[in-house]
Enzyme design. Structure first.
Site, PDB file in Angstrom:
ATOM      1  N   LYS A   3       0.841  -1.206   0.000  1.00  0.00           N
ATOM      2  CA  LYS A   3       0.000   0.000   0.000  1.00  0.00           C
ATOM      3  C   LYS A   3       0.877   1.258   0.000  1.00  0.00           C
ATOM      4  O   LYS A   3       2.078   1.192   0.247  1.00  0.00           O
ATOM      5  CB  LYS A   3      -0.937  -0.039   1.205  1.00  0.00           C
ATOM      6  CG  LYS A   3      -1.919  -1.233   1.149  1.00  0.00           C
ATOM      7  CD  LYS A   3      -3.007  -1.109   2.207  1.00  0.00           C
ATOM      8  CE  LYS A   3      -3.990  -2.271   2.107  1.00  0.00           C
ATOM      9  NZ  LYS A   3      -5.116  -2.129   3.054  1.00  0.00           N
ATOM     10  N   TYR A  43     -11.773  -2.716  -4.974  1.00  0.00           N
ATOM     11  CA  TYR A  43     -12.369  -2.978  -3.661  1.00  0.00           C
ATOM     12  C   TYR A  43     -13.899  -3.028  -3.719  1.00  0.00           C
ATOM     13  O   TYR A  43     -14.558  -2.806  -2.699  1.00  0.00           O
ATOM     14  CB  TYR A  43     -11.914  -1.926  -2.652  1.00  0.00           C
ATOM     15  CG  TYR A  43     -10.544  -2.204  -2.047  1.00  0.00           C
ATOM     16  CD1 TYR A  43     -10.344  -3.306  -1.208  1.00  0.00           C
ATOM     17  CD2 TYR A  43      -9.457  -1.384  -2.290  1.00  0.00           C
ATOM     18  CE1 TYR A  43      -9.103  -3.577  -0.632  1.00  0.00           C
ATOM     19  CE2 TYR A  43      -8.204  -1.634  -1.720  1.00  0.00           C
ATOM     20  CZ  TYR A  43      -8.034  -2.729  -0.888  1.00  0.00           C
ATOM     21  OH  TYR A  43      -6.816  -2.983  -0.320  1.00  0.00           O
ATOM     22  N   ASN A 106      -2.195   0.316   6.380  1.00  0.00           N
ATOM     23  CA  ASN A 106      -1.725  -0.924   7.020  1.00  0.00           C
ATOM     24  C   ASN A 106      -0.784  -1.741   6.137  1.00  0.00           C
ATOM     25  O   ASN A 106      -0.769  -2.966   6.198  1.00  0.00           O
ATOM     26  CB  ASN A 106      -2.909  -1.749   7.563  1.00  0.00           C
ATOM     27  CG  ASN A 106      -3.852  -2.230   6.493  1.00  0.00           C
ATOM     28  OD1 ASN A 106      -3.688  -1.895   5.312  1.00  0.00           O
ATOM     29  ND2 ASN A 106      -4.835  -3.020   6.864  1.00  0.00           N
ATOM     30  N   HIS A 109      -1.929  -5.538   1.420  1.00  0.00           N
ATOM     31  CA  HIS A 109      -3.203  -6.229   1.202  1.00  0.00           C
ATOM     32  C   HIS A 109      -2.910  -7.671   0.846  1.00  0.00           C
ATOM     33  O   HIS A 109      -1.944  -7.950   0.147  1.00  0.00           O
ATOM     34  CB  HIS A 109      -3.964  -5.562   0.040  1.00  0.00           C
ATOM     35  CG  HIS A 109      -5.012  -6.442  -0.590  1.00  0.00           C
ATOM     36  ND1 HIS A 109      -6.259  -6.582  -0.061  1.00  0.00           N
ATOM     37  CD2 HIS A 109      -4.965  -7.245  -1.677  1.00  0.00           C
ATOM     38  CE1 HIS A 109      -6.958  -7.438  -0.827  1.00  0.00           C
ATOM     39  NE2 HIS A 109      -6.189  -7.847  -1.808  1.00  0.00           N
ATOM     40  N   GLU A 118      -7.171 -14.976  -7.942  1.00  0.00           N
ATOM     41  CA  GLU A 118      -7.238 -15.087  -9.411  1.00  0.00           C
ATOM     42  C   GLU A 118      -7.768 -13.776 -10.021  1.00  0.00           C
ATOM     43  O   GLU A 118      -7.175 -13.209 -10.937  1.00  0.00           O
ATOM     44  CB  GLU A 118      -8.192 -16.257  -9.751  1.00  0.00           C
ATOM     45  CG  GLU A 118      -8.392 -16.531 -11.221  1.00  0.00           C
ATOM     46  CD  GLU A 118      -7.262 -17.362 -11.803  1.00  0.00           C
ATOM     47  OE1 GLU A 118      -6.681 -18.176 -11.062  1.00  0.00           O
ATOM     48  OE2 GLU A 118      -6.963 -17.168 -12.990  1.00  0.00           O
TER      49      GLU A 118
HETATM   50  P1  ATP Z   1      -6.885  -6.376   2.929  1.00  0.00           P
HETATM   51  O1  ATP Z   1      -8.119  -6.758   2.177  1.00  0.00           O
HETATM   52  O2  ATP Z   1      -6.351  -5.007   2.565  1.00  0.00           O
HETATM   53  O3  ATP Z   1      -5.834  -7.452   2.949  1.00  0.00           O
HETATM   54  P2  ATP Z   1      -8.126  -7.174   5.340  1.00  0.00           P
HETATM   55  O4  ATP Z   1      -8.605  -8.342   4.558  1.00  0.00           O
HETATM   56  O5  ATP Z   1      -7.308  -7.431   6.564  1.00  0.00           O
HETATM   57  O6  ATP Z   1      -7.272  -6.208   4.448  1.00  0.00           O
HETATM   58  P3  ATP Z   1     -10.713  -6.022   4.942  1.00  0.00           P
HETATM   59  O7  ATP Z   1     -11.812  -6.256   5.908  1.00  0.00           O
HETATM   60  O8  ATP Z   1     -10.717  -6.769   3.650  1.00  0.00           O
HETATM   61  O9  ATP Z   1      -9.337  -6.257   5.720  1.00  0.00           O
HETATM   62  O10 ATP Z   1     -10.662  -4.460   4.638  1.00  0.00           O
HETATM   63  C1  ATP Z   1      -9.944  -3.954   3.534  1.00  0.00           C
HETATM   64  C2  ATP Z   1      -9.142  -2.753   3.971  1.00  0.00           C
HETATM   65  O11 ATP Z   1     -10.034  -1.723   4.353  1.00  0.00           O
HETATM   66  C3  ATP Z   1      -8.248  -2.981   5.171  1.00  0.00           C
HETATM   67  O12 ATP Z   1      -6.956  -3.461   4.859  1.00  0.00           O
HETATM   68  C4  ATP Z   1      -8.164  -1.609   5.800  1.00  0.00           C
HETATM   69  O13 ATP Z   1      -7.116  -0.842   5.215  1.00  0.00           O
HETATM   70  C5  ATP Z   1      -9.500  -1.002   5.451  1.00  0.00           C
HETATM   71  N1  ATP Z   1     -10.384  -1.120   6.603  1.00  0.00           N
HETATM   72  C6  ATP Z   1     -10.949  -2.232   7.100  1.00  0.00           C
HETATM   73  N2  ATP Z   1     -11.703  -1.987   8.178  1.00  0.00           N
HETATM   74  C7  ATP Z   1     -11.596  -0.657   8.386  1.00  0.00           C
HETATM   75  C8  ATP Z   1     -12.123   0.231   9.354  1.00  0.00           C
HETATM   76  N3  ATP Z   1     -12.925  -0.201  10.327  1.00  0.00           N
HETATM   77  N4  ATP Z   1     -11.783   1.545   9.242  1.00  0.00           N
HETATM   78  C9  ATP Z   1     -10.979   1.997   8.253  1.00  0.00           C
HETATM   79  N5  ATP Z   1     -10.436   1.193   7.308  1.00  0.00           N
HETATM   80  C10 ATP Z   1     -10.734  -0.099   7.371  1.00  0.00           C
HETATM   81 MG    MG Z   2      -9.586  -8.191   2.664  1.00  0.00          MG
END
Ligand code: ATP
Ligand code: MG
Length: 131
Positions: A3, A43, A106, A109, A118
């Site tokens: 990221k 997303y 964070n 991803h 895929e």
């Molecule tokens: P990623 O899909 O990026 O690997 P993840 O699977 O751990 O992360 P997801 O639930 O898929 O988490 O959310 C996608 C991304 O959206 C997260 O990586 C984070 O950056 C953001 N995100 C998730 N929850 C929150 C939240 N409560 N507030 C702000 N941003 C969030």
């Molecule tokens: Mg995710």
């Protein structure tokens, strides 16, 4: 996908080193940047979540580095390697514990299933960019 915060902080080398040392082969990798529209498309599964707008704005705020990784049990093992979404909850020694700044910035991803891996690989890479 690394990221924008990971690239801005100069953590490409540190993170890819951990990925390779954990046994993943980097099949494809490049530096690129998403427009807000493309981030929204990537997303789209999170469209209904309250943080969708912020997420798309953040993911288009700077360059990113998508990769295709290969390993047995890759999805599950990679999610263990990256740690919990919120770096405050990420297990010690995970990529997010070491490199992430906040829940949105964070660092990395990871795909959440083989089917999405895929789709996400095809989103960024043509067949000629995979080795
Ligand atoms: P990623 O899909 O990026 O690997 P993840 O699977 O751990 O992360 P997801 O639930 O898929 O988490 O959310 C996608 C991304 O959206 C997260 O990586 C984070 O950056 C953001 N995100 C998730 N929850 C929150 C939240 N409560 N507030 C702000 N941003 C969030
Ligand atoms: Mg995710």
């Amino acid at each position: 996908m690394l990221k924008p915060d990971a690239l801005n902080a100069g953590n490409i080398g540190g993170i890819t080193k951990m990925i390779e040392e954990a046994g993943f082969k980097i099949v494809a990798m490049k530096k690129t940047r998403l427009t807000p529209e493309l981030a929204g498309k990537f997303y789209a599964i999170h469209k209904e979540r309250p943080f969708y707008g912020e997420l798309c704005a953040y993911m288009s705020s700077g360059p990113i580095m998508p990769m295709i990784l290969e390993k047995s049990n890759a999805v599950e093992d990679f999610r263990k390697l990256i740690g919990a979404t919120d770096p405050k909850k990420a297990a010690p020694g995970t990529i997010r514990a070491l490199f992430a700044k906040s829940i949105d910035a964070n660092a990395i991803h990871g795909s959440d299933s083989d089917a999405n891996a895929e789709i996400e690989g095809n989103f960024f890479f043509s067949q000629f960019e995979r080795f």
